[in-house]
Design a protein around this motif. Structure first.
Motif, mmCIF file in Angstrom:
data_model
loop_
_atom_site.group_PDB
_atom_site.id
_atom_site.type_symbol
_atom_site.label_atom_id
_atom_site.label_comp_id
_atom_site.label_asym_id
_atom_site.label_seq_id
_atom_site.Cartn_x
_atom_site.Cartn_y
_atom_site.Cartn_z
ATOM 1 N N ARG A 20 0.860 -1.180 0.000
ATOM 2 C CA ARG A 20 0.000 0.000 0.000
ATOM 3 C C ARG A 20 0.897 1.231 0.000
ATOM 4 N NH1 ARG A 20 -2.048 1.231 5.233
ATOM 5 N NH2 ARG A 20 -0.384 2.747 5.296
ATOM 6 N N CYS A 21 0.654 2.115 -0.945
ATOM 7 C CA CYS A 21 1.378 3.384 -1.010
ATOM 8 C C CYS A 21 0.376 4.490 -0.733
ATOM 9 C CB CYS A 21 2.018 3.565 -2.378
ATOM 10 S SG CYS A 21 3.257 2.286 -2.743
ATOM 11 N N ASP A 22 0.865 5.555 -0.052
ATOM 12 C CA ASP A 22 -0.077 6.612 0.309
ATOM 13 C C ASP A 22 0.603 7.948 0.511
ATOM 14 O OD1 ASP A 22 0.219 7.378 3.376
ATOM 15 O OD2 ASP A 22 0.533 5.219 3.241
ATOM 16 N N THR A 23 -0.238 8.975 0.494
ATOM 17 C CA THR A 23 0.139 10.314 0.948
ATOM 18 C C THR A 23 -0.808 10.706 2.081
ATOM 19 O OG1 THR A 23 -1.255 11.366 -0.705
ATOM 20 C CG2 THR A 23 1.067 11.052 -1.285
ATOM 21 N N ALA A 24 -1.396 9.712 2.727
ATOM 22 C CA ALA A 24 -2.399 9.948 3.769
ATOM 23 C C ALA A 24 -1.807 9.967 5.178
ATOM 24 C CB ALA A 24 -3.498 8.883 3.691
ATOM 25 N N THR A 25 -0.531 9.653 5.331
ATOM 26 C CA THR A 25 0.104 9.683 6.638
ATOM 27 C C THR A 25 0.400 11.133 6.992
ATOM 28 O OG1 THR A 25 1.107 7.522 6.242
ATOM 29 C CG2 THR A 25 2.058 8.845 8.004
ATOM 30 N N PRO A 26 -0.240 11.663 8.052
ATOM 31 C CA PRO A 26 -0.003 13.068 8.407
ATOM 32 C C PRO A 26 1.471 13.343 8.666
ATOM 33 C CG PRO A 26 -1.852 12.169 9.648
ATOM 34 C CD PRO A 26 -1.190 11.016 8.936
ATOM 35 N N ASN A 27 1.946 14.486 8.202
ATOM 36 C CA ASN A 27 3.321 14.947 8.427
ATOM 37 C C ASN A 27 4.384 14.052 7.819
ATOM 38 O OD1 ASN A 27 2.296 17.098 10.063
ATOM 39 N ND2 ASN A 27 2.072 15.627 11.719
ATOM 40 N N ALA A 28 4.043 13.312 6.773
ATOM 41 C CA ALA A 28 5.022 12.439 6.133
ATOM 42 C C ALA A 28 4.928 12.577 4.617
ATOM 43 C CB ALA A 28 4.777 10.981 6.528
ATOM 44 N N ALA A 29 6.039 12.329 3.958
ATOM 45 C CA ALA A 29 6.061 12.307 2.500
ATOM 46 C C ALA A 29 5.371 11.027 2.023
ATOM 47 C CB ALA A 29 7.503 12.342 2.011
ATOM 48 N N ALA A 30 5.158 10.922 0.725
ATOM 49 C CA ALA A 30 4.591 9.697 0.165
ATOM 50 C C ALA A 30 5.493 8.520 0.531
ATOM 51 C CB ALA A 30 4.464 9.816 -1.351
ATOM 52 N N GLY A 31 4.876 7.357 0.765
ATOM 53 C CA GLY A 31 5.641 6.172 1.114
ATOM 54 C C GLY A 31 4.789 4.933 0.991
ATOM 55 N N CYS A 32 5.409 3.784 1.215
ATOM 56 C CA CYS A 32 4.730 2.501 1.032
ATOM 57 C C CYS A 32 4.993 1.573 2.209
ATOM 58 C CB CYS A 32 5.220 1.831 -0.253
ATOM 59 S SG CYS A 32 4.982 2.827 -1.739
ATOM 60 N N VAL A 33 4.050 0.657 2.450
ATOM 61 C CA VAL A 33 4.189 -0.377 3.473
ATOM 62 C C VAL A 33 3.661 -1.695 2.925
ATOM 63 C CG1 VAL A 33 4.032 1.174 5.460
ATOM 64 C CG2 VAL A 33 1.955 0.197 4.514
ATOM 65 N N LEU A 34 4.088 -2.800 3.522
ATOM 66 C CA LEU A 34 3.522 -4.099 3.184
ATOM 67 C C LEU A 34 2.150 -4.194 3.834
ATOM 68 C CD1 LEU A 34 6.642 -6.393 3.640
ATOM 69 C CD2 LEU A 34 5.633 -5.593 1.493
#
Length: 183
Positions: free
Chosen positions: A45-59
């Motif tokens: 899952r990749c997102d820009t929905a994490t507050p105060n964080a750049a775009a990123g991905c997780v398993l």
């Protein structure tokens, strides 16, 4: 091989999930190619929905675990351990907690568990478990624990929870566990 995220960093709140697959045929000079072998990645899952964080991905299938220790978190760790021992969720041996990011619901969770009308001894703050920032909090959930604990322990635990959410990209409704160790 090149991988490209389909999440646009310019679109806050964007979320996408995908798997990648590769089809490989092995060949050897003078022999027919092998049958195709297909390899697939874990769901990501990749997102820009994490507050105060750049775009990123997780398993996607990984459930992260926040660890509090009695040595570092004192009364907060004791409260979480006791609350989980009473049957409240969140332990890796029980059902996980899920994150809630709606500020109104977080405020309602906190107001039910720790209303401002409850007296607080000097140097203490009201701590609630499950956390106000979860769907299992006092307003949304089916049971909770509150305890007056040292202000320093409560604030340290809250800071660690915020860092955990950020570092593990825990977004709305994502599951996570909480464990308490002696450490």
């Amino acid at each position: 091989m090149t991988a490209t995220s389909i999440v646009d960093p310019a679109l806050p709140g964007s979320i996408s999930a995908a798997t990648t697959s590769w089809t490989i045929r092995y060949t050897q000079m003078g022999s027919a190619p092998s049958e195709p072998a297909v390899y697939a990645s874990e769901p990501v899952r990749c997102d820009t929905a994490t507050p105060n964080a750049a775009a990123g991905c997780v398993l996607s299938r990984f459930t992260p675990t926040l660890t509090y220790t009695h040595a570092r978190n004192g009364e907060l760790a004791a409260h979480v351990a006791d609350a989980q021992a009473s049957g409240l969720p969140g332990s890796p041996l029980h059902s996980p907690l899920t994150r809630q990011t709606d500020p109104e619901l977080i405020t309602k969770n906190r107001a039910v568990a720790c209303p401002s009308s409850r007296p607080r001894p000097p140097g203490d703050e009201c701590d609630e478990y499950p956390f106000a920032s979860t769907n299992q909090g006092a307003f949304l959930g089916e049971g909770y624990s509150r305890r007056m604990i040292l202000k320093e322990d409560n604030r340290q635990g809250g800071t660690e929870l915020a860092v955990f959410y950020l570092d593990n990209r825990v977004i709305n409704f994502d599951p996570f566990n909480v464990e308490v160790t002696a450490g």
